[in-house]
Each structure stands twice: as structure tokens, then as C-alpha cells.
Design an enzyme around this catalytic site. Structure first.
Site, PDB file in Angstrom:
ATOM      1  N   CYS A   2       0.858  -1.175   0.000  1.00 24.80           N
ATOM      2  CA  CYS A   2       0.000   0.000   0.000  1.00 24.80           C
ATOM      3  C   CYS A   2       0.893   1.223   0.000  1.00 24.80           C
ATOM      4  O   CYS A   2       2.112   1.111   0.100  1.00 24.80           O
ATOM      5  CB  CYS A   2      -0.861  -0.013   1.252  1.00 24.80           C
ATOM      6  SG  CYS A   2      -1.667  -1.604   1.480  1.00 24.80           S
ATOM      7  N   ARG A  27       0.752   2.263  -5.893  1.00 26.31           N
ATOM      8  CA  ARG A  27       1.037   1.177  -4.955  1.00 26.31           C
ATOM      9  C   ARG A  27      -0.227   0.413  -4.557  1.00 26.31           C
ATOM     10  O   ARG A  27      -0.160  -0.562  -3.808  1.00 26.31           O
ATOM     11  CB  ARG A  27       1.703   1.723  -3.689  1.00 26.31           C
ATOM     12  CG  ARG A  27       2.967   2.508  -3.958  1.00 26.31           C
ATOM     13  CD  ARG A  27       3.562   3.013  -2.668  1.00 26.31           C
ATOM     14  NE  ARG A  27       4.020   1.925  -1.841  1.00 26.31           N
ATOM     15  CZ  ARG A  27       5.205   1.356  -1.919  1.00 26.31           C
ATOM     16  NH1 ARG A  27       6.073   1.784  -2.797  1.00 26.31           N
ATOM     17  NH2 ARG A  27       5.538   0.375  -1.120  1.00 26.31           N
ATOM     18  N   TRP A  75      -3.799  -1.661  -1.247  1.00 21.05           N
ATOM     19  CA  TRP A  75      -3.906  -2.833  -2.114  1.00 21.05           C
ATOM     20  C   TRP A  75      -4.216  -3.973  -1.161  1.00 21.05           C
ATOM     21  O   TRP A  75      -3.398  -4.333  -0.325  1.00 21.05           O
ATOM     22  CB  TRP A  75      -2.589  -3.067  -2.849  1.00 21.05           C
ATOM     23  CG  TRP A  75      -2.681  -4.128  -3.897  1.00 21.05           C
ATOM     24  CD1 TRP A  75      -3.164  -3.984  -5.165  1.00 21.05           C
ATOM     25  CD2 TRP A  75      -2.255  -5.495  -3.786  1.00 21.05           C
ATOM     26  NE1 TRP A  75      -3.078  -5.181  -5.838  1.00 21.05           N
ATOM     27  CE2 TRP A  75      -2.523  -6.121  -5.019  1.00 21.05           C
ATOM     28  CE3 TRP A  75      -1.681  -6.259  -2.768  1.00 21.05           C
ATOM     29  CZ2 TRP A  75      -2.242  -7.460  -5.264  1.00 21.05           C
ATOM     30  CZ3 TRP A  75      -1.396  -7.589  -3.005  1.00 21.05           C
ATOM     31  CH2 TRP A  75      -1.674  -8.181  -4.253  1.00 21.05           C
ATOM     32  N   ASN A 101       1.585  -0.524   5.871  1.00 21.29           N
ATOM     33  CA  ASN A 101       1.864  -1.176   4.584  1.00 21.29           C
ATOM     34  C   ASN A 101       2.651  -2.440   4.894  1.00 21.29           C
ATOM     35  O   ASN A 101       3.739  -2.357   5.465  1.00 21.29           O
ATOM     36  CB  ASN A 101       2.696  -0.215   3.710  1.00 21.29           C
ATOM     37  CG  ASN A 101       3.272  -0.905   2.491  1.00 21.29           C
ATOM     38  OD1 ASN A 101       2.706  -1.871   1.999  1.00 21.29           O
ATOM     39  ND2 ASN A 101       4.399  -0.409   2.014  1.00 21.29           N
ATOM     40  N   GLY A 102       2.087  -3.602   4.559  1.00 23.94           N
ATOM     41  CA  GLY A 102       2.800  -4.857   4.834  1.00 23.94           C
ATOM     42  C   GLY A 102       1.830  -5.916   5.309  1.00 23.94           C
ATOM     43  O   GLY A 102       0.611  -5.782   5.144  1.00 23.94           O
ATOM     44  N   GLU A 491       6.633 -10.478 -23.254  1.00 22.79           N
ATOM     45  CA  GLU A 491       6.393  -9.135 -22.721  1.00 22.79           C
ATOM     46  C   GLU A 491       5.210  -8.465 -23.429  1.00 22.79           C
ATOM     47  O   GLU A 491       4.385  -7.815 -22.788  1.00 22.79           O
ATOM     48  CB  GLU A 491       7.685  -8.309 -22.864  1.00 22.79           C
ATOM     49  CG  GLU A 491       7.595  -6.851 -22.462  1.00 22.79           C
ATOM     50  CD  GLU A 491       7.195  -6.622 -21.014  1.00 22.79           C
ATOM     51  OE1 GLU A 491       7.149  -7.574 -20.211  1.00 22.79           O
ATOM     52  OE2 GLU A 491       6.897  -5.455 -20.682  1.00 22.79           O
ATOM     53  N   LYS A 495       1.892  -7.200 -21.496  1.00 22.31           N
ATOM     54  CA  LYS A 495       1.401  -5.806 -21.569  1.00 22.31           C
ATOM     55  C   LYS A 495      -0.066  -5.779 -21.944  1.00 22.31           C
ATOM     56  O   LYS A 495      -0.851  -5.060 -21.350  1.00 22.31           O
ATOM     57  CB  LYS A 495       2.169  -5.005 -22.621  1.00 22.31           C
ATOM     58  CG  LYS A 495       3.514  -4.422 -22.310  1.00 22.31           C
ATOM     59  CD  LYS A 495       3.634  -3.442 -21.197  1.00 22.31           C
ATOM     60  CE  LYS A 495       3.710  -4.133 -19.865  1.00 22.31           C
ATOM     61  NZ  LYS A 495       4.981  -4.432 -19.319  1.00 22.31           N
ATOM     62  N   GLU A 498      -2.455  -7.264 -19.078  1.00 20.07           N
ATOM     63  CA  GLU A 498      -2.573  -6.547 -17.808  1.00 20.07           C
ATOM     64  C   GLU A 498      -3.320  -5.223 -17.932  1.00 20.07           C
ATOM     65  O   GLU A 498      -3.937  -4.782 -16.977  1.00 20.07           O
ATOM     66  CB  GLU A 498      -1.212  -6.335 -17.141  1.00 20.07           C
ATOM     67  CG  GLU A 498      -0.306  -5.362 -17.834  1.00 20.07           C
ATOM     68  CD  GLU A 498       1.036  -5.209 -17.143  1.00 20.07           C
ATOM     69  OE1 GLU A 498       1.102  -5.324 -15.925  1.00 20.07           O
ATOM     70  OE2 GLU A 498       2.026  -4.957 -17.862  1.00 20.07           O
ATOM     71  N   HIS A 514       3.526 -27.296 -31.276  1.00 21.08           N
ATOM     72  CA  HIS A 514       3.385 -28.295 -30.201  1.00 21.08           C
ATOM     73  C   HIS A 514       2.135 -28.042 -29.357  1.00 21.08           C
ATOM     74  O   HIS A 514       2.047 -28.504 -28.227  1.00 21.08           O
ATOM     75  CB  HIS A 514       4.637 -28.298 -29.319  1.00 21.08           C
ATOM     76  CG  HIS A 514       5.875 -28.649 -30.087  1.00 21.08           C
ATOM     77  ND1 HIS A 514       6.141 -29.929 -30.502  1.00 21.08           N
ATOM     78  CD2 HIS A 514       6.883 -27.879 -30.561  1.00 21.08           C
ATOM     79  CE1 HIS A 514       7.276 -29.943 -31.185  1.00 21.08           C
ATOM     80  NE2 HIS A 514       7.743 -28.706 -31.234  1.00 21.08           N
ATOM     81  N   LYS A 613       1.865  -1.201  -8.448  1.00 25.85           N
ATOM     82  CA  LYS A 613       3.161  -1.006  -9.087  1.00 25.85           C
ATOM     83  C   LYS A 613       4.274  -1.799  -8.409  1.00 25.85           C
ATOM     84  O   LYS A 613       5.054  -2.462  -9.057  1.00 25.85           O
ATOM     85  CB  LYS A 613       3.495   0.491  -9.112  1.00 25.85           C
ATOM     86  CG  LYS A 613       4.788   0.844  -9.836  1.00 25.85           C
ATOM     87  CD  LYS A 613       4.616   0.720 -11.330  1.00 25.85           C
ATOM     88  CE  LYS A 613       5.897   0.945 -12.083  1.00 25.85           C
ATOM     89  NZ  LYS A 613       5.834   0.337 -13.420  1.00 25.85           N
TER      90      LYS A 613
HETATM   91  C1  F6R Z   1       4.324  -5.592 -15.701  1.00 22.26           C
HETATM   92  C2  F6R Z   1       4.873  -5.180 -14.420  1.00 22.26           C
HETATM   93  C3  F6R Z   1       5.207  -6.222 -13.429  1.00 22.26           C
HETATM   94  C4  F6R Z   1       6.580  -5.926 -12.817  1.00 22.26           C
HETATM   95  C5  F6R Z   1       6.875  -6.913 -11.678  1.00 22.26           C
HETATM   96  C6  F6R Z   1       8.270  -6.707 -11.115  1.00 22.26           C
HETATM   97  O1  F6R Z   1       4.100  -4.495 -16.527  1.00 22.26           O
HETATM   98  O2  F6R Z   1       5.048  -4.013 -14.171  1.00 22.26           O
HETATM   99  O3  F6R Z   1       5.170  -7.494 -13.985  1.00 22.26           O
HETATM  100  O4  F6R Z   1       7.546  -6.009 -13.816  1.00 22.26           O
HETATM  101  O5  F6R Z   1       5.928  -6.742 -10.670  1.00 22.26           O
HETATM  102  O6  F6R Z   1       8.422  -5.429 -10.611  1.00 22.26           O
HETATM  103  P1  F6R Z   1       9.856  -4.833 -10.311  1.00 22.26           P
HETATM  104  O7  F6R Z   1      10.564  -4.664 -11.604  1.00 22.26           O
HETATM  105  O8  F6R Z   1       9.583  -3.519  -9.652  1.00 22.26           O
HETATM  106  O9  F6R Z   1      10.563  -5.805  -9.418  1.00 22.26           O
END
Ligand code: F6R
Length: 618
Positions: A2, A27, A75, A101-102, A491, A495, A498, A514, A613
Site C-alpha cells: 500500500c 502502490r 492494495w 503497509n505490509g 512481454e 502488456k 494486464e 506443439h 506497481k
Molecule cells: C508488468 C509489471 C510487473 C513488474 C513486476 C516486477 O508491466 O510491471 O510485472 O515487472 O511486478 O516489478 P519490479 O521490476 O519492480 O521488481
């Protein structure tokens, strides 16, 4: 996972807290809350939803006066996102209030003990247990807030960054940290203190900040005092470790773009340049990187490199596997932090572990780092956020210098991580004699062209938007790539899913036959990365297989390609580059494609549902 932020000083706290929470919404945004002390009463407002919902509610239901207060954006971990589970949480007497937060892992045991002592609970949260534990200790021990927080935390198993206020001690805030980040911004001559999960909420007020270390707590007072001491004993932290922040306000605002994600996609030419600035001296044939240079023997003697990361950073790790094996001839294994930490991996003192993380706070990656260190491996970090937990935990590292990434979907973090990892592979390959001087020089000269080539690709935006409009309503997408571009396929799929909630899968192109080929019919859009380098001919065969099954083909090709042009329904051209650098280009149209599809589907691009994030919980 959070966001928390607080203020104590001479200004009105409410606007500072609200603006701070908006910056921390990356967050988590399941619910939000604020608490203020107006000199007499604790005024608290909270709601399910976003900070904008809170703002509307708070201004109607409470007095927003006060020079001291804090807020939270959540969150959800314990308990569904609703009003009662939102933070802040009051203690039973309503004298104490907390944001957290935690995760408190032993909250259930603590809760049962408190229930026996007559406490009743209104929420399902671990946080409400913690604030009542603090209250109970304060009563039993007849001690002040700081001591009660310390004694309570000594009983807690888990992770936390907390902010606590006590109506009976209304001139101070107590802050504590274990596992979750917290920074304290310090106003001129200690006239005010800002507290936040990262420095963005207070960047316009002060550049001086302290990042609390694990197992530390701080007491900040209205009468200009700040004291930091250990949680497990009473020892005072003498050196306050005040840092000067490099962040500026412009970096964390949208700068005219509709979304942070779009801004960050467009920042990539500059971000990549900032990543290699001062490190890549192409004309001199030199790569300088402090963290690598100082530990070069560890890398040269490494029996293998293990890369640990999650999500997009894990995809950058997969690209690095190709780079290190191809250019430096060092064996590489790429691991998800979450799997690595729990499967009793074989790690020796001859291993080098590279942890990749944009935020530097991802709990699973951080745990993998700690595990690798405990087994004697040398651990190198590739992080973006300066001073983050992983950056501080590793033996050495290199920052990507991409600037703040606020959109939840990672974009510039990916390309800048690849840039750093390419520099490392090139330096090691050169020293080990695996690449001849002219080839090395070609790599360096090409790398400095990449930002311009990314900028050229960004001009394809309108064309990509048109393709997005054709496919915005499909339920599924397939992404295929080979070699260096297999991770890009993963990737691209990540993208899309998500931010647009369209189901998408990435595969190595040759694996299609396969299994996934069964999915292909006239309704299935397939994005294939088919640049002229590498396994071009083989990918062209895969493309033919898709066309024979009437799949809709969107091909990412090298400028001037005529073969795939005839086969594909749509092509997006990328400038020519060396094979090893193609991911830095091919990923850009996939970011734009996802972005436009998500916008057309009216999805919240910067704050996709259920995500946050930095994932500071496992
Ligand atoms: C996807 C995304 C997540 C992060 C993952 C790792 O767009 O943002 O998959 O890449 O949560 O986050 P970091 O790089 O901050 O360890």
C-alpha cells in the site's frame, strides 16, 4: 503493497496528504483513507475506491483542519476492499490511530489474545490487531507511545511500514519499518517532517530525506526533533543518513500526456540515453560501470550467472540470458524470484546472482537476493529506484536511471534494464576475448543509435493505433518470437493482458506447432516478431503455418521487408539493428498496441484492476 504518507509541521496537512496519496496510488487503489488531528479531535475518513473518491467523501464528512495527519491508499491483502477494512484504523479507545503497509503474519494469534482481553474487532485486517496490541501494551506497561510501538513490534512476525498517532501525545508521530519501505522528508531546520512510502509525495517541499532501515523506528515531533532507534534494542541511530534526493517534480507529472504509460513509452529514447550516459564511451571503445568494474573478477570467475526477477523484469532477464551467453559466453539461468526462494536452489560462492527490479521493492526478488547472499553468492542489482530495498541489499549494482515509472505497466524499465545488461555482457565479452575488437566496436556504435531508432518507431503511433482499432474487441491474442525476441513476445502478451484484460499468450514461435497452433483460426490475431536477423527464415515458415490456418497476422518486421509484407495482414516496420539489440526496438510497437487497445476499451491504463506497481507482498 500500500502507499502511506503523513505530515507534521506548520502547514495544513490535508492537501499535502491528498496530493501525496495520489502520487502513491500506483502502490494500490482498492481503498483510501485519511486522518487529521485538529488540536482537539481525531477526524478520520475512508472509503472503498480511489483517492478521488476519498477527497469527495472527506470534504463532506470531516473537518479537514490540522497540521498533523496521515493517509493510506490500499492494495488489499487481509480482507476484501471495503470501508471497514480501509485504513487508517483506530484502536479500541479511539485514542490511537495507524496506517500500515505490509503483512502481520501472526495476526491471528495476537488477535485471539486480544479478544480474551476484551478487545472487539470491526475489520478483517491485521492492522487493526496491531493498533490494539499497541494500545494494550501502552495500558499494561503504562508507557509512552514510542515504547508501546517498540514492544508491540517485538511480538510481530511479518513486514511493515507504519505511522502511528496518539491523541494523548499529539505533538508527535511514530514511524517504524521492517520489510516495507518508508522515507522521512525533513523540512528546513526540522520545522516539518513528511513521511511517505517513497519520496514523491514531498519532493516539492524538501530534497532532504532519510530512508529508514529495517528494524528501525523514528519519532518525529512538532518541536523540531527527530530520533531514530532500533526496534529490537534501545540503541540510538547516531548518523541520520540524510540524503539529497535527485528527483524533480516534472519527472513525476504527466507532462501533457493523457496517461503516465504513454508518457513513459515516449520517454524511452531519453531514458535509454540516460542509462548509458557516462558509461558508454563509444568512440573510445570503453564501457565504464562502477559496480561491475569494482567486482570484475567475480564476474570473470563466475561459473554461471543466475538472474532473479519477476514480471517484466524477468522478461528483461530472459533477454539478458541471450546477451550473456551469446556475447560473454557465461552460462545463465533465469529464475522467478518467487520460485527460486522456495525451492532450495543450489547456489555456490562461485555464482553471481543478478537481481533485476524496477522498484527495487518486489518482495520475492528481495527474498531471493537475501537467500543468495546467505549462500555466499555475489549479488548484483539492476534497479531503477535509487535507495530502494534491493539496491541497498545487494553487494553492488547499477541503476538504470530511467526516471520514475508511475504507470503500473512497466515500459521504460524494460528497455533500460536491457540496456544495462547489454553493456555488462559487452564489457565481459570483450575482456574475456569472446568478441573481436571490430565487432565490439560495432556493438558500441550501434547502441548509441538505439535512442534515435526508438524515436523513429514512436512516429508509427498513428499506424499502430489503426491496427489497435481493428482488434480492440477480440477475446484472445497470441504473440510469437524466436531467439532474442522470444522474451519480447512474452512481454507483449503481458502488456496486453494486464492493461486491456484481453487474454494473451506469448510463445517461442517454433513451439506453436506443439499445441498453440490448435487455437489458430480466422478469429485469432497473432503478433509475430519477424525481424530480418536471427531465425528469420524459420519465423517466415511459422508465419506460413499461421496463414494456412487463416490466422490474422500482425508482423513486426525490419524496414524494407518484402517477404512477410505479402503474407501479413498488417506490418509494423522497425529500423534495422544488430540482432542482440532488436528487443529494444521490437518491444516499442507492442507497448503502443497494448496501450491503444486498452484506451479504446476504456480501461484504466495507469491503474489496471487488481494490480499495483510495487509488489511488496509475496
Ligand atoms: C508488468 C509489471 C510487473 C513488474 C513486476 C516486477 O508491466 O510491471 O510485472 O515487472 O511486478 O516489478 P519490479 O521490476 O519492480 O521488481
Amino acid at each position: 503493497m500500500c502507499g502511506i504518507t503523513g505530515y507534521i509541521g506548520y502547514r495544513d496537512a490535508y492537501p499535502i496528504i491528498i496530493k501525496g496519496l495520489q502520487r502513491l496510488e500506483y502502490r494500490g487503489y482498492d481503498s483510501a483513507g485519511v486522518v487529521l488531528y485538529d488540536g482537539k479531535n481525531i477526524n478520520l475518513s475512508k472509503t472503498k475506491g480511489k483517492v478521488s473518491d476519498l477527497q469527495e467523501k472527506a470534504s463532506q464528512e470531516i473537518s479537514i483542519e490540522g497540521k498533523i495527519g496521515f493517509g493510506h491508499t490500499r492494495w488489499a491483502t487481509h480482507g476484501v476492499p471495503n470501508h471497514v477494512n480501509s485504513h487508517p484504523h483506530l484502536s479500541q479507545s479511539s485514542n490511537l490511530v495507524i496506517v500500515h503497509n505490509g503483512i502481520i503474519e501472526n495476526y491471528d494469534t495476537l488477535k485471539q489474545e486480544l479478544v480474551l482481553r476484551g478487545y472487539t474487532f470491526h475489520s478483517d485486517t491485521d492492522t487493526e490487531v496491531l493498533i490494539n496490541l499497541i494500545e494494550e501494551i501502552k495500558i499494561q506497561e503504562k508507557c509512552k507511545l514510542g515504547k508501546a510501538v517498540q514492544l508491540a513490534l517485538q511480538q510481530v512476525v511479518g513486514a511493515y511500514a507504519i505511522l502511528v498517532f496518539d491523541k494523548e501525545k499529539p505533538n508527535e508521530l511514530v514511524i517504524a519499518k521492517l520489510g516495507s519501505p518508508i522515507a522521512i522528508g525533513i523540512g528546513k531546520e526540522n520545522s516539518e517532517f513528511f513521511i511517505a512510502s517513497d519520496a514523491t509525495p514531498f519532493i516539492e517541499y524538501t530534497k532532504n530525506a532519510i530512508y529508514l532501515e529495517d528494524s528501525e523506528m523514528a519519532i518525529v515531533k512538532i518541536d523540531r526533533e527527530i530520533r531514530i532507534h532500533k526496534i529490537n534494542d534501545d540503541s540510538l541511530v547516531e548518523d541520520l543518513r540524510i540524503q539529497e534526493l535527485q528527483l524533480n517534480l516534472e519527472q513525476i507529472e504527466k507532462g501533457g500526456y493523457e496517461h503516465f504509460m504513454l508518457k513513459e513509452i515516449h520517454e524511452q529514447p531519453n531514458a535509454i540515453t540516460d542509462t548509458y550516459r557516462g558509461r558508454l564511451l563509444a568512440n573510445k571503445g570503453v564501457i565504464k560501470m562502477g559496480g561491475l568494474d569494482d567486482n570484475i573478477e567475480r564476474f570473470l570467475n563466475a561459473k554461471r550467472i543466475i538472474i532473479v526477477a519477476c514480471g517484466t523484469s524477468w522478461h528483461a532477464g530472459l533477454v539478458a540470458e541471450y546477451l550473456f551467453e551469446d556475447i560473454a559466453r557465461i552460462p545463465v539461468e533465469v529464475e522467478y524470484g518467487s520460485e527460486f526462494r522456495y525451492r532450495n536452489p543450489i547456489i555456490t560462492e562461485n555464482d553471481v546472482v543478478i537481481a533485476i527490479s524496477q522498484s527495487g521493492e518486489t518482495a520475492d526478488t528481495l527474498a531471493a537476493v537475501k537467500l543468495a547472499k546467505s549462500k555466499g553468492a555475489f549479488v548484483f542489482g539492476v534497479c531503477n529506484v535509487v535507495g530502494s530495498s534491493i539496491a541497498r541489499e545487494v553487494h553492488a549494482g547499477a541503476y538504470t536511471h530511467a526516471g520514475p515509472e508511475i504507470g503500473v505497466a512497466s515500459t521504460k524499465a524494460f528497455t533500460t534494464q536491457i540496456t544495462i545488461l547489454a553493456l555488462m555482457a559487452l564489457k565481459l565479452g570483450k575482456i574475456k576475448g569472446n568478441i573481436a575488437a571490430p565487432v565490439y566496436q560495432t556493438y558500441l556504435q550501434e547502441l548509441i543509435q538505439i535512442p534515435d531508432k526508438v524515436a523513429q518507431l514512436l512516429e508509427e503511433d498513428a499506424h499502430i493505433k489503426k491496427i489497435a482499432s481493428i482488434y480492440k474487441d477480440v477475446p484472445n491474442f497470441l504473440y510469437l518470437g524466436r531467439g532474442y525476441n522470444f522474451p519480447v513476445a512474452l512481454e507483449g502478451a503481458l502488456k496486453l493482458k494486464e492493461i486491456s484484460y484481453i487474454h494473451a499468450e506469448g510463445y517461442p514461435a517454433a513451439e506453436m506447432k506443439h499445441g498453440p497452433i490448435a487455437l489458430i483460426d480466422k478469429n485469432m490475431p497473432v503478433v509475430v516478431i519477424a525481424t530480418r536477423k536471427g531465425h528469420y527464415k524459420k519465423v517466415v515458415s511459422n508465419i506460413q503455418e499461421i496463414k494456412s490456418r487463416h490466422g490474422q497476422l500482425i508482423a513486426i518486421v525490419t524496414k524494407g521487408d518484402i517477404v512477410v509484407r505479402d503474407l501479413a495482414d498488417h506490418i509494423i516496420e522497425v529500423p534495422e539493428t544488430l540482432e542482440a539489440f532488436t528487443p529494444l526496438l521490437t518491444t516499442i510497437p507492442l507497448q503502443l498496441l497494448s496501450y491503444h487497445i486498452a484506451v479504446m476499451r476504456e480501461c484504466n491504463v495507469d491503474q489496471p484492476r487488481n494490480l499495483a506497481k510495487s509488489v511488496t507482498v509475496e
